[in-house]
Scaffold this motif. Sequence first.
Motif, PDB file in Angstrom:
ATOM      1  N   GLU A  35      44.353  20.353  22.816  1.00 25.94           N
ATOM      2  CA  GLU A  35      45.414  20.061  23.947  1.00 25.94           C
ATOM      3  C   GLU A  35      44.858  20.827  24.841  1.00 25.94           C
ATOM      4  N   PRO A  52      42.271  29.265  33.272  1.00 22.83           N
ATOM      5  CA  PRO A  52      41.826  30.362  32.935  1.00 22.83           C
ATOM      6  C   PRO A  52      41.288  30.679  31.849  1.00 22.83           C
ATOM      7  N   LEU A  54      40.302  31.924  27.827  1.00 28.14           N
ATOM      8  CA  LEU A  54      41.455  32.829  27.281  1.00 28.14           C
ATOM      9  C   LEU A  54      40.425  33.573  26.069  1.00 28.14           C
ATOM     10  N   ALA A  62      48.425  39.850  31.447  1.00 25.99           N
ATOM     11  CA  ALA A  62      48.452  38.549  32.262  1.00 25.99           C
ATOM     12  C   ALA A  62      47.738  38.166  33.080  1.00 25.99           C
ATOM     13  N   GLY A  63      46.880  36.945  34.085  1.00 34.02           N
ATOM     14  CA  GLY A  63      46.864  37.349  35.344  1.00 34.02           C
ATOM     15  C   GLY A  63      45.233  38.254  35.668  1.00 34.02           C
ATOM     16  N   SER A  64      44.549  38.522  34.310  1.00 34.50           N
ATOM     17  CA  SER A  64      42.852  39.489  34.752  1.00 34.50           C
ATOM     18  C   SER A  64      41.349  38.897  33.891  1.00 34.50           C
ATOM     19  N   ALA A  65      42.636  37.802  33.614  1.00 39.26           N
ATOM     20  CA  ALA A  65      40.610  37.430  33.135  1.00 39.26           C
ATOM     21  C   ALA A  65      39.617  36.941  35.033  1.00 39.26           C
ATOM     22  N   TYR A  70      44.415  33.252  39.952  1.00 40.50           N
ATOM     23  CA  TYR A  70      46.279  32.956  39.835  1.00 40.50           C
ATOM     24  C   TYR A  70      46.702  33.000  40.646  1.00 40.50           C
ATOM     25  N   SER A  71      47.818  32.319  40.192  1.00 41.22           N
ATOM     26  CA  SER A  71      49.318  32.187  41.188  1.00 41.22           C
ATOM     27  C   SER A  71      49.861  34.081  41.190  1.00 41.22           C
ATOM     28  N   LEU A  74      51.726  34.827  38.279  1.00 42.61           N
ATOM     29  CA  LEU A  74      51.212  35.150  36.798  1.00 42.61           C
ATOM     30  C   LEU A  74      49.980  36.398  37.372  1.00 42.61           C
ATOM     31  N   GLU A 101      51.234  28.366  37.815  1.00 43.94           N
ATOM     32  CA  GLU A 101      51.244  27.134  38.128  1.00 43.94           C
ATOM     33  C   GLU A 101      50.341  26.516  36.319  1.00 43.94           C
ATOM     34  N   LEU A 119      43.887  32.084  18.721  1.00 44.96           N
ATOM     35  CA  LEU A 119      43.498  32.808  19.398  1.00 44.96           C
ATOM     36  C   LEU A 119      43.265  33.755  19.394  1.00 44.96           C
TER      37      LEU A 119
HETATM   38  C1  HEC Z   1      47.126  20.852  32.797  1.00 40.62           C
HETATM   39  C2  HEC Z   1      46.241  22.531  32.621  1.00 40.62           C
HETATM   40  C3  HEC Z   1      46.537  23.230  31.384  1.00 40.62           C
HETATM   41  C4  HEC Z   1      46.481  22.855  30.054  1.00 40.62           C
HETATM   42  C5  HEC Z   1      46.637  21.217  29.492  1.00 40.62           C
HETATM   43  C6  HEC Z   1      47.012  24.100  30.021  1.00 40.62           C
HETATM   44  N1  HEC Z   1      47.231  25.256  30.611  1.00 40.62           N
HETATM   45 FE1  HEC Z   1      47.298  27.353  30.577  1.00 40.62          FE
HETATM   46  N2  HEC Z   1      46.849  27.315  32.013  1.00 40.62           N
HETATM   47  C7  HEC Z   1      46.681  26.182  33.259  1.00 40.62           C
HETATM   48  C8  HEC Z   1      46.718  26.987  34.789  1.00 40.62           C
HETATM   49  C9  HEC Z   1      46.067  26.681  35.688  1.00 40.62           C
HETATM   50  C10 HEC Z   1      47.264  28.331  34.144  1.00 40.62           C
HETATM   51  C11 HEC Z   1      47.284  29.920  35.540  1.00 40.62           C
HETATM   52  C12 HEC Z   1      48.364  29.448  35.770  1.00 40.62           C
HETATM   53  C13 HEC Z   1      48.873  29.943  36.793  1.00 40.62           C
HETATM   54  O1  HEC Z   1      48.144  31.265  37.445  1.00 40.62           O
HETATM   55  O2  HEC Z   1      49.886  30.726  37.663  1.00 40.62           O
HETATM   56  C14 HEC Z   1      46.995  28.196  32.814  1.00 40.62           C
HETATM   57  C15 HEC Z   1      48.005  29.919  31.864  1.00 40.62           C
HETATM   58  C16 HEC Z   1      47.001  30.159  30.878  1.00 40.62           C
HETATM   59  C17 HEC Z   1      47.636  31.415  30.720  1.00 40.62           C
HETATM   60  C18 HEC Z   1      47.729  33.089  31.190  1.00 40.62           C
HETATM   61  C19 HEC Z   1      45.917  33.484  30.977  1.00 40.62           C
HETATM   62  C20 HEC Z   1      45.730  34.665  31.834  1.00 40.62           C
HETATM   63  O3  HEC Z   1      45.031  34.645  32.080  1.00 40.62           O
HETATM   64  O4  HEC Z   1      47.175  35.560  32.162  1.00 40.62           O
HETATM   65  C21 HEC Z   1      47.671  31.461  28.542  1.00 40.62           C
HETATM   66  C22 HEC Z   1      47.863  31.817  28.076  1.00 40.62           C
HETATM   67  C23 HEC Z   1      47.601  30.016  28.254  1.00 40.62           C
HETATM   68  N3  HEC Z   1      47.283  29.139  29.682  1.00 40.62           N
HETATM   69  C24 HEC Z   1      47.573  29.531  27.195  1.00 40.62           C
HETATM   70  C25 HEC Z   1      47.522  27.889  27.131  1.00 40.62           C
HETATM   71  C26 HEC Z   1      47.226  26.885  26.042  1.00 40.62           C
HETATM   72  C27 HEC Z   1      47.965  28.416  24.387  1.00 40.62           C
HETATM   73  C28 HEC Z   1      47.332  25.961  26.404  1.00 40.62           C
HETATM   74  C29 HEC Z   1      47.152  24.381  24.748  1.00 40.62           C
HETATM   75  C30 HEC Z   1      48.599  25.264  24.496  1.00 40.62           C
HETATM   76  C31 HEC Z   1      47.394  25.733  27.305  1.00 40.62           C
HETATM   77  N4  HEC Z   1      47.576  27.124  28.602  1.00 40.62           N
HETATM   78  C32 HEC Z   1      47.888  24.172  28.332  1.00 40.62           C
HETATM   79  C33 HEC Z   1      46.219  25.091  33.071  1.00 40.62           C
HETATM   80  C34 HEC Z   1      46.549  24.667  31.413  1.00 40.62           C
END
Ligand code: HEC
Length: 125
Positions: A35, A52, A54, A62-65, A70-71, A74, A101, A119
């Motif tokens: 998903e 980003p 993972l 957070a926010g360091s990839a 990033y927003s 974050l 975001e 993860l």
């Molecule tokens: C529709 C797209 C989408 C889906 C589906 C999604 N994410 Fe994300 N995710 C994002 C976005 C866009 C960001 C960056 C948010 C920001 O910059 O505020 C993010 C950020 C993250 C981060 C922070 C990463 C960091 O480097 O700080 C994690 C952890 C994360 N997601 C895990 C998950 C996991 C686990 C799932 C599935 C259960 C998931 N995401 C599903 C779009 C998605």
Amino acid sequence: MRNSIIAYLFTALALAATSALADGSASAGRKVFKECRSCHSVQEGKYDTFGPNLYQVVGREAGSAPEYNYSPVLKNSNIVWTVVTLDRWLADPQAFLPGSEMEYILESAKDRADVIAYLIAAGKR
Ligand code: HEC
């Protein structure tokens, strides 16, 4: 009889809820991660996804990839991704970090524990 079954079910549910965090299964989490794959990759160096990368996200700030815009929320959150902060983020990103975001909520506590275990495991390759 009926009451005791109900009492049993409540106890079982409460136990499941408290132990879910510790008992995540990486193999179940691999399926849950399907998903997330539309937006994320756990592969090292894969940066062409919508969200980003993972790879080794657990333990990372957070926010360091690399390679991801990033927003500000974050980016400036000063959060380190742990089992606890990831659980809260995945349960409701907008409640945990308003203005971030990610538009995705993983409602099941078990799915969250499993995907976090995945993860961690994926980062050990
Ligand atoms: C529709 C797209 C989408 C889906 C589906 C999604 N994410 Fe994300 N995710 C994002 C976005 C866009 C960001 C960056 C948010 C920001 O910059 O505020 C993010 C950020 C993250 C981060 C922070 C990463 C960091 O480097 O700080 C994690 C952890 C994360 N997601 C895990 C998950 C996991 C686990 C799932 C599935 C259960 C998931 N995401 C599903 C779009 C998605």
